[in-house]
Write an enzyme that holds these catalytic residues in place. Structure first.
Site, PDB file in Angstrom:
ATOM      1  N   LEU A 288       0.788  -1.156  -0.049  1.00 31.45           N
ATOM      2  CA  LEU A 288       0.131  -0.149   0.200  1.00 31.45           C
ATOM      3  C   LEU A 288       0.931   1.193  -0.077  1.00 31.45           C
ATOM      4  O   LEU A 288       2.081   1.380   0.817  1.00 31.45           O
ATOM      5  CB  LEU A 288      -0.890   0.029   1.279  1.00 31.45           C
TER       6      LEU A 288
ATOM      7  N   LEU B 228      -6.837   6.325   6.047  1.00 35.51           N
ATOM      8  CA  LEU B 228      -6.694   4.799   5.931  1.00 35.51           C
ATOM      9  C   LEU B 228      -5.186   4.359   5.603  1.00 35.51           C
ATOM     10  O   LEU B 228      -4.505   4.713   4.664  1.00 35.51           O
ATOM     11  CB  LEU B 228      -7.525   4.311   4.650  1.00 35.51           C
ATOM     12  N   ASP B 229      -4.773   3.597   6.440  1.00 35.00           N
ATOM     13  CA  ASP B 229      -3.432   2.864   6.497  1.00 35.00           C
ATOM     14  C   ASP B 229      -2.271   4.096   6.374  1.00 35.00           C
ATOM     15  O   ASP B 229      -1.084   3.701   5.902  1.00 35.00           O
ATOM     16  CB  ASP B 229      -3.185   1.903   5.169  1.00 35.00           C
ATOM     17  N   GLU B 230      -2.468   4.998   6.920  1.00 37.90           N
ATOM     18  CA  GLU B 230      -1.428   6.176   7.057  1.00 37.90           C
ATOM     19  C   GLU B 230      -1.052   6.454   8.558  1.00 37.90           C
ATOM     20  O   GLU B 230      -0.303   7.573   8.671  1.00 37.90           O
ATOM     21  CB  GLU B 230      -1.922   7.451   6.201  1.00 37.90           C
TER      22      GLU B 230
END
Length: 286
Positions: free
Chosen positions: A198, A229-231
């Site tokens: 990602l 999200l995913d950070e």
């Protein structure tokens, strides 16, 4: 007189002269014996980070009194600080969907005693992992999710987390996007694991996408959950070199191994109070 035991003191504050000597002097003054100390001054954020493990002595005041006395030091240096009982096992609630490799790894470490945590509950939006979780004697909560009932499903999840008194929530391949409200509720106390592709390879079958592009390194990232999200701030990452001889299925198997190890490290370091937030980054005293 306080009972002789170990404590973990964590501190973040603006970087300046005299922090370490003042903290060490305070602990020495009250008959505390330092067994471990780690420090870091960030030249970019100009903040200082300190983790100290110490044992109380015969002349150490009771901990509530010691906390009160330390507030004078903390105020002087504008400290954000916490004092943790080193012998207390953190309560960790695990969220999982259908992929069980990270859950199985955490359960094994928990059952073997190599990961000193408590697991008061496992929550899932699928029934697949119920038998293995209950074999370990852990309550399993199955809350199916759909688009129309997401808010109600998250309310049930949060209720279990609150009733369990969770110190940490672990998303062990929990394949649901958390709402902004839930992310805010769990800020700083929820860890997620994902493949390191990602955002390069989003969506379904990321390892197959990576294989098609001929990647040479695969990996995994454990990070704190945020509304982005995913950070969230990264705690730990792991990588493995691959080449043209590896099939997509082999990449999946290798990736799952990396995910399990990376997540276990992140859980351990968080529950041992080794991770301090530094804006969008972390300081990890391994």
């Amino acid at each position: 007189m306080a009972e002789k035991k170990a404590w973990v003191l964590t501190i973040t504050c603006p970087d300046t002269v005299g922090i370490v000597s003042t903290v060490a002097g305070f602990l020495s003054q009250y008959d505390c014996f330092i067994t471990e100390a780690s420090q870091y001054g960030d030249p970019l954020s100009r903040r200082f980070f300190l983790r100290v493990v110490f044992q109380t002595g015969a002349m150490t005041p009771h901990i509530p009194e010691l906390r009160k006395l330390f507030t004078l030091v903390a105020s002087r240096f504008q400290m954000i600080w916490q004092l943790h009982d080193a012998s207390r096992k953190a309560k960790v609630v695990i969220l999982v969907s259908k992929f069980g490799h990270c859950l199985h790894d955490l359960l094994h470490r928990y059952h073997a005693g190599s990961l000193p945590i408590q697991i008061p509950a496992v929550i899932s939006n699928h029934p697949d992992m119920q038998s293995i979780v209950e074999w370990h004697g852990i309550p399993y909560h199955y809350f199916p999710s759909d688009k129309d009932g997401k808010a109600a499903q998250e309310a049930k999840v949060l209720q279990v987390i609150d009733e369990a008194g969770a110190d940490l929530v672990v998303l062990a391949r929990y394949m649901q996007i958390l709402s902004t409200d839930m992310c805010v509720r769990l800020q700083g106390k929820a860890i997620n694991i994902h493949h390191s592709f990602l955002p390069s390879f989003k969506g379904a079958k990321p390892y197959h996408q990576a294989h098609a592009r001929g990647v040479k390194i695969i990996g995994a990232t454990a990070h704190y959950v945020t509304a982005d999200l995913d950070e969230g701030p990264i705690i730990e990452q792991g990588v493995e070199r691959v080449d043209h001889t590896h099939t997509p299925e082999e990449l999946v198997a290798m990736g799952r191994d990396i995910e399990s190890v990376v997540l276990a490290r992140a859980v351990r370091w968080h529950t041992e109070h080794r991770v301090l937030l530094n804006g969008s980054r972390t300081v990890v005293f391994r």
